[in-house]
Each structure stands twice: as C-alpha cells, then as structure tokens.
Motif scaffolding. Structure first.
Motif, PDB file in Angstrom:
ATOM      1  N   MET A   1      75.495  -4.524  80.874  1.00 30.95           N
ATOM      2  CA  MET A   1      75.096  -5.478  81.911  1.00 30.95           C
ATOM      3  C   MET A   1      74.681  -4.743  83.191  1.00 30.95           C
ATOM      4  SD  MET A   1      77.432  -8.363  83.639  1.00 30.95           S
ATOM      5  CE  MET A   1      76.988  -9.065  85.190  1.00 30.95           C
TER       6      MET A   1
ATOM      7  N   LEU B   1      66.298  -9.052  88.441  1.00 33.23           N
ATOM      8  CA  LEU B   1      67.642  -8.690  87.964  1.00 33.23           C
ATOM      9  C   LEU B   1      68.162  -9.772  87.012  1.00 33.23           C
ATOM     10  CD1 LEU B   1      70.484  -7.463  90.322  1.00 33.23           C
ATOM     11  CD2 LEU B   1      70.930  -9.166  88.594  1.00 33.23           C
TER      12      LEU B   1
ATOM     13  N   LYS C   1      70.775 -10.119  77.198  1.00 32.95           N
ATOM     14  CA  LYS C   1      71.404 -11.088  76.291  1.00 32.95           C
ATOM     15  C   LYS C   1      70.565 -11.269  75.024  1.00 32.95           C
ATOM     16  CE  LYS C   1      73.530 -14.935  74.892  1.00 32.95           C
ATOM     17  NZ  LYS C   1      73.346 -16.243  75.493  1.00 32.95           N
TER      18      LYS C   1
ATOM     19  N   PRO D   1      77.454  -6.831  73.395  1.00 33.90           N
ATOM     20  CA  PRO D   1      78.347  -5.828  73.961  1.00 33.90           C
ATOM     21  C   PRO D   1      79.713  -5.816  73.269  1.00 33.90           C
ATOM     22  CG  PRO D   1      78.143  -7.718  75.420  1.00 33.90           C
ATOM     23  CD  PRO D   1      77.163  -7.919  74.325  1.00 33.90           C
TER      24      PRO D   1
ATOM     25  N   ASN E   1      82.787  -5.794  74.078  1.00 35.03           N
ATOM     26  CA  ASN E   1      83.592  -5.975  75.295  1.00 35.03           C
ATOM     27  C   ASN E   1      84.881  -6.733  75.025  1.00 35.03           C
ATOM     28  OD1 ASN E   1      82.328  -8.314  74.716  1.00 35.03           O
ATOM     29  ND2 ASN E   1      81.660  -8.761  76.794  1.00 35.03           N
TER      30      ASN E   1
ATOM     31  N   SER F   1      81.647  -8.509  89.137  1.00 37.92           N
ATOM     32  CA  SER F   1      80.224  -8.792  88.889  1.00 37.92           C
ATOM     33  C   SER F   1      79.910 -10.252  89.219  1.00 37.92           C
ATOM     34  CB  SER F   1      79.875  -8.518  87.423  1.00 37.92           C
ATOM     35  OG  SER F   1      80.150  -7.199  87.103  1.00 37.92           O
TER      36      SER F   1
ATOM     37  N   LEU G   1      77.044 -10.879  92.018  1.00 38.54           N
ATOM     38  CA  LEU G   1      75.789 -11.559  91.662  1.00 38.54           C
ATOM     39  C   LEU G   1      75.745 -12.968  92.248  1.00 38.54           C
ATOM     40  CD1 LEU G   1      75.262 -10.479  87.953  1.00 38.54           C
ATOM     41  CD2 LEU G   1      73.796  -9.985  89.891  1.00 38.54           C
TER      42      LEU G   1
ATOM     43  N   LEU H   1      77.515 -12.291  79.401  1.00 39.16           N
ATOM     44  CA  LEU H   1      77.624 -10.893  79.833  1.00 39.16           C
ATOM     45  C   LEU H   1      78.765 -10.711  80.839  1.00 39.16           C
ATOM     46  CD1 LEU H   1      73.826 -10.185  80.394  1.00 39.16           C
ATOM     47  CD2 LEU H   1      75.177  -9.622  78.396  1.00 39.16           C
ATOM     48  N   LEU H   2      79.178 -11.804  81.457  1.00 35.37           N
ATOM     49  CA  LEU H   2      80.222 -11.715  82.493  1.00 35.37           C
ATOM     50  C   LEU H   2      81.632 -11.822  81.917  1.00 35.37           C
ATOM     51  CD1 LEU H   2      78.508 -14.053  85.070  1.00 35.37           C
ATOM     52  CD2 LEU H   2      78.949 -11.636  85.420  1.00 35.37           C
ATOM     53  N   HIS H   3      81.722 -12.018  80.605  1.00 38.82           N
ATOM     54  CA  HIS H   3      83.031 -12.218  79.992  1.00 38.82           C
ATOM     55  C   HIS H   3      83.397 -11.110  79.018  1.00 38.82           C
ATOM     56  CE1 HIS H   3      82.262 -16.472  81.212  1.00 38.82           C
ATOM     57  NE2 HIS H   3      83.550 -16.425  81.459  1.00 38.82           N
TER      58      HIS H   3
END
Lengths: 188, 177
Positions: A84, A170, A178, A184, A186, B16, B20, B152-154
């Motif tokens: 990210m 951005l 995505k 990812p 994660n 993040s 953002l 993407l934030l998790h």
C-alpha cells in the motif's frame, strides 16, 4: 560448485511513471490543444460552456486516473508485489509527473505556435463579451489570463496544483494496487 | 454436534487511515473554494481555483455557489470529494462487511459507467442533468473509490472460538488455529 544467492535490486517504478505519465499527459495536451483551436475558430456563442470546457470533462479523468494506469504497467512489467505504501508513493509521484509533463507539452506547443495562447484568450474574451459581462470583469479576466502565461505565473500554477493532483492519483493508484497487485499477505 | 466457524478479525491500520483521511478531508474542504471565508468572488486566478486546475474545469454555471462565490470545483467533482469523506468515515464500521467482497468492485465499475452514461446522455440531449444530479452521481463514484481501497487499510486473521468443539479436533487435530 557454490550456490550464490543473488538478490536483485528492487525494480524502479520511475519507468512506469515516466511512460504512462508521459502518454496520458501527451494525450491530454493534444486533446486540449485541438479543443483550443476549435474554440479559436468558433463564433462567440455567449455560452460559458465552450469546446475547451466540454473537453475538460474528459481531461480530468485522464489526469486523475493516470495513477491506476501506472500501477497496471508496474504490476504487468515489473512485479505484482506492491504494498500500500509503495502504491501511495507511486500515485503521488505520478500526480507530480502529470502536472510537469502537461505544462511542458503545452509550453512546447507555444514554441511551435507562439500566437496560440493569445488567440485562445482573445476567443474566451470575445465569448465573455457576448455574455454581456461588465468591462471591469472582462479586464480582470484578461489580466488573470495574461498573468497565467508568464514564467512566474506558470511556475506558481504548477506548484499549487501538484498537491491535489498528487492526492487524487494516490487514491487511484491504491485502487490499482487493489486490482492489479497480489493480495497483500497482511495476516495478523 | 456444533461446528465453530472461523471468525474474521480485522485490524485497521490507524496511521494510514488517519493520514490519508486527513488528506481527503483537506481536499474536500478546499474544494468548497473561497466562499468559505469571503463573500466577494476573487476571480478564477485565486489560488483555491488554481489548486484544482488540473483536475476540474469548474465552469461557474455547473458549480455550486456559497453566497455569490462559486466553489473551486464543479458539482460532480464536489460530489466525488463528498463521497470520499463520507465513505472514509464509515470504513471502520463497514470493515468486515466489505472486506474482499467482489460486489464492491462491481459497484465501483458501475458508478464509473454511470458518469460516462450521464455525460453522454446529457450531451446527446436525451436528458438534462442538474447540479444536484451530478453531485449525487459524483458522490457515488467518490464513495466507491474509497470502498475499493478499504481492504488495503486492514490486516486480517481468521480466529476460532477459544473453546474447540469435538468437530474441530477431529477434522484437523494438528491445526492449532
């Protein structure tokens, strides 16, 4: 025989930014110049929605979604492992590149046709006159338009428009991460 | 015999998210233009209009006004930025419901297609869009753009109940999860 573990250096994203940023900026600049000539050669309609304004609808999409295209190119040509943070950085730098390229291309055209900008401004002024705007408003608009064509005006315009263009690219670059990058790893 | 289904646990990357989110809120507020603090139109050369020069044509007749002063962006772009901040604020609540769901991508593609359809239909004279209709469509696009990046934030994990059922131990006794 010894096995040597060679770790390749992280591939640069600059190629993707330069290539896709250049292509999108060039298309946008060409479209803008063509619409500028349409504006110059059209009769003043008295409507504020001229050919350039209509083209602006398409141009903004080109500008904002370049981040998505850059990530697509990077994921296709280099690696699909994009975090990210990398996506965000690539997106913001894309916004910077698009702003710079667009300005450079339009200035190159001013070298080819030095009268282009003056003709566009005159055409816009004629249109505004046809709208019946007062002389004061016309003078102010003319001053602002001519100020924007000076070196300091161009530099100021470039610097001031970088943040918003960067943030929008951005976000579209993150959409690119995505869509085009590997999911990812994660896990908690 | 009961089976304990793994439950999805999500952890928001707060740094993040706030960083953002702050940037998107700044864009949203600035897009309202100089009408936030002045009642006289400073003209198109004002810095707040220059900020959005690259991304929005900001034709006054297609732009909301604060008093007599036009916003720095047109109504569709203002809708996009409104969608950004509303959806961004909802990410912590929506997390699990939208995490890695395909329909979010379809929704995003749909809202992009709607913008093109609206512009084309208006240009062809099939219908006439308005400030509000453009704002609503733009809001949808902005919101789905943000929902797209929510994953993407998790960080995620599949967690099971701390009290294993007989089914769990029979199915895979070596799996500690």
């Amino acid at each position: 025989m010894t096995n040597i573990d060679i770790k390749s250096a992280p591939a640069s994203y600059w190629t993707s930014i330069a290539l896709m940023g250049g292509i999108f900026s060039l298309i946008g600049a060409v479209l803008s110049i063509v619409l500028g000539y349409v504006q110059i050669n059209s009769e003043p309609s008295g409507s504020i929605i001229g050919p350039q304004a209509i083209g602006g609808v398409v141009l903004c999409l080109f500008t904002a979604f370049t981040g998505l295209a850059v990530i697509w190119h990077y994921a296709t040509e280099v690696t699909r492992d994009i975090t990210m943070g990398q996506g965000a950085l690539i997106g913001f730098l894309t916004g910077v590149a698009v702003t710079l390229f667009s300005t450079i291309f339009s200035q190159i055209w001013n070298l080819i046709d030095p009268d282009y900008t003056v003709k566009v401004v005159e055409s816009m002024m004629a249109n505004m006159e046809a709208m019946g705007l007062p002389d004061e408003a016309l003078d102010a608009a003319m001053d602002q338009a001519m100020q924007a064509t000076t070196f300091s005006g161009i530099l100021k315009s470039v610097l001031i428009s970088i943040p918003v263009t960067g943030i929008l690219n951005l976000l579209t670059a993150l959409i690119g991460v995505k869509v085009f990058a590997n999911a990812p790893q994660n896990e908690l | 015999m009961s089976v304990s289904t793994p439950r999805l646990q999500l952890d928001l990357d707060r740094r993040s998210y706030l960083l953002l989110g702050g940037a998107l809120w700044a864009v949203f507020v600035l897009s309202a233009g100089p009408g936030l603090y002045t009642s006289t139109d400073p003209g198109s050369g004002h810095w707040s209009f220059q900020l959005f020069r690259q991304v929005c044509h900001a034709i006054p007749s297609r732009t909301f006004h604060l008093g007599e002063v036009p916003m720095a962006v047109n109504s569709r772009c203002f809708g996009v930025f409104s969608g950004f901040v509303v959806a961004w604020s909802l990410i912590p609540q929506l997390g699990r419901r939208i995490y890695r769901r395909n329909w979010v991508s379809y929704l995003f593609a749909g809202t992009v297609a709607l913008q093109f359809a609206d512009v084309a239909g208006n240009a062809a004279g099939v219908w006439t869009n308005t400030l509000v209709s453009r704002w609503i469509l733009g809001s949808g696009l902005g919101a789905t753009m943000v929902l797209m990046v929510s994953d993407l934030l998790h960080r995620s994990a599949k967690v099971r109940s701390p009290y294993p059922t007989p089914t769990d131990s029979q199915s895979n006794p070596e799996d500690p999860s």
